[in-house]
Structures are given as structure tokens and as C-alpha cells.
Design an enzyme around this catalytic site. Structure first.
Site, PDB file in Angstrom:
ATOM      1  N   SER A  87       1.003  -0.977   0.074  1.00  0.00           N
ATOM      2  CA  SER A  87       0.102   0.135   0.062  1.00  0.00           C
ATOM      3  C   SER A  87       0.884   1.157  -0.021  1.00  0.00           C
ATOM      4  O   SER A  87       1.512   1.477  -1.129  1.00  0.00           O
ATOM      5  CB  SER A  87      -0.848  -0.014   1.093  1.00  0.00           C
ATOM      6  OG  SER A  87      -1.904   1.100   1.216  1.00  0.00           O
ATOM      7  N   ARG A 139      -2.453  12.608  -0.642  1.00  0.00           N
ATOM      8  CA  ARG A 139      -3.029  11.175  -0.869  1.00  0.00           C
ATOM      9  C   ARG A 139      -3.766  10.867   0.476  1.00  0.00           C
ATOM     10  O   ARG A 139      -4.974  10.369   0.407  1.00  0.00           O
ATOM     11  CB  ARG A 139      -1.871  10.023  -1.257  1.00  0.00           C
ATOM     12  CG  ARG A 139      -2.458   8.606  -1.097  1.00  0.00           C
ATOM     13  CD  ARG A 139      -1.329   7.665  -1.352  1.00  0.00           C
ATOM     14  NE  ARG A 139      -1.593   6.309  -1.636  1.00  0.00           N
ATOM     15  CZ  ARG A 139      -1.650   5.543  -0.502  1.00  0.00           C
ATOM     16  NH1 ARG A 139      -1.406   5.889   0.574  1.00  0.00           N
ATOM     17  NH2 ARG A 139      -2.166   4.052  -0.847  1.00  0.00           N
ATOM     18  N   GLN A 161      -3.921   1.946  -7.375  1.00  0.00           N
ATOM     19  CA  GLN A 161      -3.688   1.571  -6.242  1.00  0.00           C
ATOM     20  C   GLN A 161      -4.683   1.993  -4.982  1.00  0.00           C
ATOM     21  O   GLN A 161      -5.116   1.208  -4.218  1.00  0.00           O
ATOM     22  CB  GLN A 161      -2.165   1.652  -5.912  1.00  0.00           C
ATOM     23  CG  GLN A 161      -1.912   1.107  -4.435  1.00  0.00           C
ATOM     24  CD  GLN A 161      -0.957   1.821  -3.675  1.00  0.00           C
ATOM     25  OE1 GLN A 161      -1.184   2.892  -2.955  1.00  0.00           O
ATOM     26  NE2 GLN A 161       0.286   1.142  -3.428  1.00  0.00           N
TER      27      GLN A 161
END
Length: 315
Positions: free
Chosen positions: A93, A118, A251
Site C-alpha cells: 500500500s 494522498r 492502487q
């Protein structure tokens, strides 16, 4: 002397703790990385890692840059003490961003504002309390997917982290995750463990965050990797900036395919998985995924020195 083939992997959220860098001592290389990171964000990350408080350290907007900094600092100490370069890198991750810094795709100063962005985008995508995540232990992947499909009932709940055989994390709307946990237990799950997270990471509920991240990454220059990087979203390696950007965007709202990533490493000839950074999460999974693999974690200076000695032995 023949050096063994090894992969370096980097942990994500969950490995942070107050005092997390104490095991590496006050080595100048480690301190320099922390100082660079603090300057890049205008925040004293060293004090946060050393003193906490744990509540602040655990906030997603702090955890993500802290874990990149910690993993990269451990990597720099590894290299300073004579550790060799791996044949391939990956990160779980968030850890994928650390891997990209190590591979030279991004500088540390580039990466930290991106991961903070993010984190903010992920937190904003789903209001706190709306989403949830839980680990399902003891079921195969397809059975977990079946439990999620039964439990959705018009909401979203998905398998999002395939961490090891019989260890899958689910995420989505909080009520749907709870229903999926009940369905998983009915199918024979040994345990279902709620995870203390603030958003349903890697589920399709993160699509708004992925869209914002795409805009942010579009303006960022990326270099070709010096070391091959295996990406979470599709278990592929890329050299071109557009492909790397697409993998990072995907992702955010797609599953972490960690089991397949580690198996790809083993298939390439790797026999050792070295987890770089505080905590010990990924190293123990290595043998569970493929019994030919050895996992070792660089949790402090002593373990770095021991791993360097072990890898330098003839295979």
C-alpha cells in the site's frame, strides 16, 4: 562469494509507534533523512516519531509521510552500513511510495507532499465513521469474496488486501463490513478483526481520492526506476512515467495483491524478503506465502547488521 537474491519490501500504515526510530540509534544518516523530511513538510517529524502522542502519529495525514520517512531512513542506514542493493523492491500500500523513492523514481522531497495529499484525499473521500475495514482469517480468497457479495445489500464491501493465504482484509461501508464479517464466520472464518483505521482504504469508495491523486501525479516528473518495482495493483513492473502514475492511481481504489507480489518475487529467483522499516508485518508473511522464502525485518541497527552478514554468505 555469491550473494543471495533478495527483495526489499516496505511497510505501510499500521507499523507506526511512538519511539519507532529508537532502534536505529542516533546515526547521522537516519537523522539527516528525518531532517530532510521535516524541512520538506514544514513539520518536526522527528519529534512526532519520538514523542507522539500516539493519537497524532496515528492520524492518516501524519502516518503516511512518517512511514515513508522511516522506511527510507532505514534504507539509507542499510546502505551506509554496507547493505547491498536488492534485485527488486515493492511496498505494501503506502509502502509502494517508499519503494519508488528507493528506486529513484521520486526524491524524498517530492514524495512526502504527494503522500500527504494522498492521505488527505483518502480521508475526504469517505466521512469518518462511514467506512470500515476488517481482517478475515482462515478463509480462502474466493470464500471471502462470496461473503462480501452476500453482505453488500446495496452497499459496498470488498476484499481489498490479499496479504497471505487465509489472511484477507475487507473494506467498505461500515454496516456492510460488519455483515460480511458475520457471513465470513458462518463460512468458517477463524477470526474477523476490526481494524483501527479512519477510512475504507483500497475499496471502490476511494474512487474520488484516486481521481484527485491522478490530477496531482499528472504534474509530477517521475524518473525511470534504478531497481525494478513491483506494483500492488497489477503485480507488474513499469519503467515509463505514465505507467507508474496509472499504477499509483489505481492502487488507491483497488486491492493490494500482496500474495501475488511475493510469489512473483519468488518466481524471479528471490529467496529472501527483507522488510525495511520499523515494525515486523511483511517479513513473517513471506514463508506463509511461499515456504521457499526467508523473511527478515530491519527493525533496528542490530538486525540490519545481522541481515547484511547473512546475505553476504555464499548461497
Amino acid at each position: 562469494m555469491t550473494q543471495r537474491q533478495f527483495a526489499m519490501v516496505f511497510p505501510g500504515q499500521g507499523s507506526q509507534s511512538v519511539g519507532m526510530m529508537a532502534g536505529y540509534g542516533d546515526h547521522p544518516v537516519v537523522q539527516q533523512v528525518i531532517e530532510r523530511a521535516s524541512a520538506a513538510l514544514g513539520q518536526d517529524l522527528g519529534a512526532l516519531m519520538r514523542d507522539g502522542p500516539a493519537e497524532d502519529l496515528g492520524r492518516t495525514v501524519n502516518t503516511q509521510p512518517v512511514m515513508v520517512t522511516a522506511g527510507y531512513a532505514a534504507w539509507c542506514l542499510w546502505r551506509e552500513l554496507g547493505g547491498p542493493e536488492p534485485s527488486v523492491v515493492a511496498g505494501h500500500s503506502l509502502g509502494e511510495y517508499t519503494a519508488l523513492v528507493v528506486a529513484g523514481v521520486l526524491s524524498l522531497e517530492q514524495c512526502l507532499p504527494i503522500v500527504r495529499f494522498r492521505a488527505e484525499a483518502m480521508q475526504m473521500a469517505v466521512p469518518v465513521g462511514t467506512g470500515a475495514m476488517a481482517a478475515v482469517l482462515g478463509l480462502d480468497d474466493d470464500t471471502v469474496r462470496g461473503a462480501c457479495a452476500e453482505a453488500a445489500q446495496g452497499e459496498i464491501v470488498e476484499a481489498v488486501n490479499f496479504n497471505a493465504p487465509s489472511q484477507v482484509v475487507i473494506a467498505g461501508h461500515a454496516a456492510a463490513v460488519e455483515r460480511a464479517g458475520v457471513a465470513a464466520k458462518a463460512r468458517g472464518a477463524k477470526r474477523v478483526v476490526s481494524l483501527p483505521v479512519s477510512a475504507p482504504f483500497h475499496s471502490s469508495l476511494m474512487a474520488p481520492a484516486a481521481a484527485r491523486l491522478a490530477e496531482r501525479l499528472a504534474i509530477e516528473p517521475l524518473a525511470q526506476p534504478r531497481i525494478p518495482v513491483i506494483h500492488n495493483v497489477d503485480v507488474q513492473q513499469y519503467r515509463e512515467a505514465a505507467q507508474i502514475r496509472a499504477a499509483l492511481v489505481g492502487q488507491a481504489d483497488h486491492p493490494v495483491r500482496w500474495t501475488e507480489t511475493v510469489r512473483a518475487m519468488a518466481a524471479s529467483g528471490v529467496d529472501t524478503i527483507v522488510e525495511c522499516g520499523p515494525g515486523k508485518v511483511l517479513a513473517p508473511l513471506a514463508r506463509r506465502i511461499d515456504d521457499r522464502l526467508t523473511g527478515t525485518a530491519l527493525i533496528d541497527r542490530a538486525s540490519i547488521e545481522e541481515a547484511i552478514r547473512t546475505l553476504s554468505e555464499a548461497s
